[in-house]
Design a protein around this motif. Structure first.
Motif, PDB file in Angstrom:
ATOM      1  N   HIS A   1       5.805  -2.489 -15.104  1.00 28.81           N
ATOM      2  CA  HIS A   1       4.455  -2.782 -14.624  1.00 28.81           C
ATOM      3  C   HIS A   1       4.482  -2.710 -13.100  1.00 28.81           C
ATOM      4  O   HIS A   1       5.494  -3.037 -12.471  1.00 28.81           O
ATOM      5  N   TRP A   2       3.368  -2.293 -12.522  1.00 32.45           N
ATOM      6  CA  TRP A   2       3.325  -2.139 -11.062  1.00 32.45           C
ATOM      7  C   TRP A   2       2.076  -2.824 -10.504  1.00 32.45           C
ATOM      8  O   TRP A   2       0.955  -2.480 -10.874  1.00 32.45           O
ATOM      9  N   ASN A   3       2.288  -3.783  -9.624  1.00 31.17           N
ATOM     10  CA  ASN A   3       1.180  -4.480  -8.956  1.00 31.17           C
ATOM     11  C   ASN A   3       0.146  -5.029  -9.932  1.00 31.17           C
ATOM     12  O   ASN A   3      -1.061  -5.046  -9.648  1.00 31.17           O
ATOM     13  N   GLY A   4       0.601  -5.405 -11.091  1.00 33.50           N
ATOM     14  CA  GLY A   4      -0.273  -6.080 -12.037  1.00 33.50           C
ATOM     15  C   GLY A   4      -1.071  -5.178 -12.952  1.00 33.50           C
ATOM     16  O   GLY A   4      -1.092  -5.389 -14.166  1.00 33.50           O
ATOM     17  N   ASP A   5      -1.716  -4.133 -12.430  1.00 34.10           N
ATOM     18  CA  ASP A   5      -2.620  -3.341 -13.260  1.00 34.10           C
ATOM     19  C   ASP A   5      -2.259  -1.866 -13.320  1.00 34.10           C
ATOM     20  O   ASP A   5      -3.028  -1.053 -13.836  1.00 34.10           O
ATOM     21  N   ALA A   6      -1.112  -1.481 -12.805  1.00 38.23           N
ATOM     22  CA  ALA A   6      -0.681  -0.084 -12.833  1.00 38.23           C
ATOM     23  C   ALA A   6       0.719  -0.004 -13.446  1.00 38.23           C
ATOM     24  O   ALA A   6       1.268  -1.000 -13.934  1.00 38.23           O
ATOM     25  N   TRP A   7       1.286   1.211 -13.417  1.00 36.73           N
ATOM     26  CA  TRP A   7       2.599   1.439 -14.008  1.00 36.73           C
ATOM     27  C   TRP A   7       3.477   2.204 -13.029  1.00 36.73           C
ATOM     28  O   TRP A   7       2.990   2.917 -12.156  1.00 36.73           O
TER      29      TRP A   7
ATOM     30  N   ALA B   1       6.424  -4.867  -7.872  1.00 38.06           N
ATOM     31  CA  ALA B   1       5.260  -4.856  -6.987  1.00 38.06           C
ATOM     32  C   ALA B   1       5.698  -4.416  -5.597  1.00 38.06           C
ATOM     33  O   ALA B   1       6.849  -4.586  -5.189  1.00 38.06           O
ATOM     34  N   GLY B   2       4.742  -3.846  -4.870  1.00 37.44           N
ATOM     35  CA  GLY B   2       5.010  -3.400  -3.512  1.00 37.44           C
ATOM     36  C   GLY B   2       3.993  -2.370  -3.079  1.00 37.44           C
ATOM     37  O   GLY B   2       3.076  -2.019  -3.832  1.00 37.44           O
ATOM     38  N   PRO B   3       4.107  -1.837  -1.871  1.00 39.83           N
ATOM     39  CA  PRO B   3       3.224  -0.752  -1.421  1.00 39.83           C
ATOM     40  C   PRO B   3       3.407   0.469  -2.323  1.00 39.83           C
ATOM     41  O   PRO B   3       4.526   0.774  -2.751  1.00 39.83           O
ATOM     42  N   ASP B   4       2.311   1.168  -2.626  1.00 40.56           N
ATOM     43  CA  ASP B   4       2.383   2.284  -3.570  1.00 40.56           C
ATOM     44  C   ASP B   4       3.340   3.390  -3.130  1.00 40.56           C
ATOM     45  O   ASP B   4       3.916   4.077  -3.977  1.00 40.56           O
TER      46      ASP B   4
ATOM     47  N   LEU C   1       8.234  -6.358  -3.260  1.00 35.67           N
ATOM     48  CA  LEU C   1       8.477  -6.026  -1.859  1.00 35.67           C
ATOM     49  C   LEU C   1       7.181  -6.290  -1.103  1.00 35.67           C
ATOM     50  O   LEU C   1       6.147  -5.687  -1.398  1.00 35.67           O
ATOM     51  N   SER C   2       7.225  -7.181  -0.131  1.00 33.24           N
ATOM     52  CA  SER C   2       6.013  -7.543   0.606  1.00 33.24           C
ATOM     53  C   SER C   2       5.661  -6.446   1.611  1.00 33.24           C
ATOM     54  O   SER C   2       6.480  -5.578   1.914  1.00 33.24           O
ATOM     55  N   PRO C   3       4.431  -6.474   2.146  1.00 34.74           N
ATOM     56  CA  PRO C   3       4.062  -5.499   3.189  1.00 34.74           C
ATOM     57  C   PRO C   3       4.991  -5.543   4.398  1.00 34.74           C
ATOM     58  O   PRO C   3       5.120  -4.552   5.121  1.00 34.74           O
ATOM     59  N   ARG C   4       5.663  -6.665   4.609  1.00 33.03           N
ATOM     60  CA  ARG C   4       6.612  -6.796   5.721  1.00 33.03           C
ATOM     61  C   ARG C   4       8.040  -6.471   5.280  1.00 33.03           C
ATOM     62  O   ARG C   4       8.997  -6.730   5.996  1.00 33.03           O
ATOM     63  N   HIS C   5       8.159  -5.877   4.064  1.00 37.17           N
ATOM     64  CA  HIS C   5       9.445  -5.405   3.530  1.00 37.17           C
ATOM     65  C   HIS C   5      10.430  -6.541   3.245  1.00 37.17           C
ATOM     66  O   HIS C   5      11.638  -6.375   3.412  1.00 37.17           O
ATOM     67  N   ALA C   6       9.898  -7.665   2.797  1.00 34.30           N
ATOM     68  CA  ALA C   6      10.747  -8.771   2.359  1.00 34.30           C
ATOM     69  C   ALA C   6      10.803  -8.756   0.832  1.00 34.30           C
ATOM     70  O   ALA C   6       9.782  -8.561   0.160  1.00 34.30           O
TER      71      ALA C   6
END
Length: 254
Positions: free
Chosen positions: A126-132, A155-158, A187-192
């Motif tokens: 699963h990706w970011n909740g609603d994608a794959w 999860a993370g930036p696309d 992975l957060s937007p700040r790459h954590a």
């Protein structure tokens, strides 16, 4: 032969040549008209769906998520064309626009069939909740079919899908051989990086040295597990050591 006789002789020759030339031009013109008429007739036949209709579409390739009905609806308008006028590139693009189709190849098969080979998306998380996320680390949108509920949550930036997938696979392998299951990784937007284990422990890994920091958690966990309180979070962003957050709510409920 006198000069006048020679002149008459050549005039007759030229007159005869003129007739040959005109007859040749007329014949050539008639041939050209015939070719044009035949070409128009052939064009009409090739593009007439009633005379050369597409009678069948053969679909090959393993399909788990794309139904015959979806394919039929997607190609309905394109199938109104003739066998020769159907644009196989457009058919391919239309099929690849279906949510669960990764790639499609299309070719004509005489006399009235299109052969299609479909390769579906292979979801790995699963990706970011609603994608794959597929096995190539690419993000795609599609409705959730049954049977994929247990896939990990990433999860993370696309544009970082591939890196998140690679990091997940490395961490998951390290944790699994030590008796842990990695349920999610973000992975957060700040790459954590943040990793959630299936036992509810959240690992705060920071921006670098993921493998070393997870190994530090594995080494220390037997000591932490002996404590009376349940572990909620483990902050591993330090060069040495770690910080533990205890689940007081869970402790009170025991």
């Amino acid at each position: 032969m006198s000069w006048s006789d020679k002149r008459r002789h050549w005039q007759q020759k030229l007159l005869q040549l003129d007739w040959y030339l005109w007859l040749g031009l007329v014949f050539l013109f008639a041939v050209l008209l015939g070719l044009i008429a035949a070409g128009r007739q052939l064009h009409s036949v090739l593009n007439d769906a009633d005379k050369l209709p597409i009678e069948a579409v053969a679909i090959k390739g393993e399909r788990l998520y794309t139904s015959d009905r979806e394919i039929q609806q997607a190609l309905q308008s394109l199938m109104q064309r003739s066998f020769f006028s159907a644009d196989v590139t457009q058919v391919q693009q239309t099929l690849e626009a279906l949510p669960w189709v990764y790639s499609a190849s299309v070719r004509r098969e005489w006399p009235a069939k299109l052969k299609v080979y479909l390769q579906e998306q292979q979801p790995i998380a699963h990706w970011n909740g609603d994608a794959w996320l597929n096995v190539q680390g690419e993000v795609f949108q599609a409705a959730a079919p049954p049977g994929l509920e247990k896939l990990p949550l990433l999860a993370g930036p696309d544009d970082m899908g591939s890196e998140v997938l690679t990091t997940y696979q490395l961490l998951e392998s390290l944790l699994k051989i030590n008796g842990f299951e990695l349920a999610s990784l973000s992975l957060s937007p700040r790459h954590a990086w943040h990793a959630m284990l299936d036992n509810g422990i959240l690992l705060d890994l920071g921006r670098e040295d993921n493998m070393a920091r997870v190994q530090r958690f594995i080494d220390v966990y037997p000591i932490l597990a002996k404590q009376s309180k349940a572990i909620a979070t483990v902050d591993l962003r330090y060069d040495t050591g770690l910080a533990v957050g205890w689940d007081d709510a869970q402790q009170e409920s025991r």
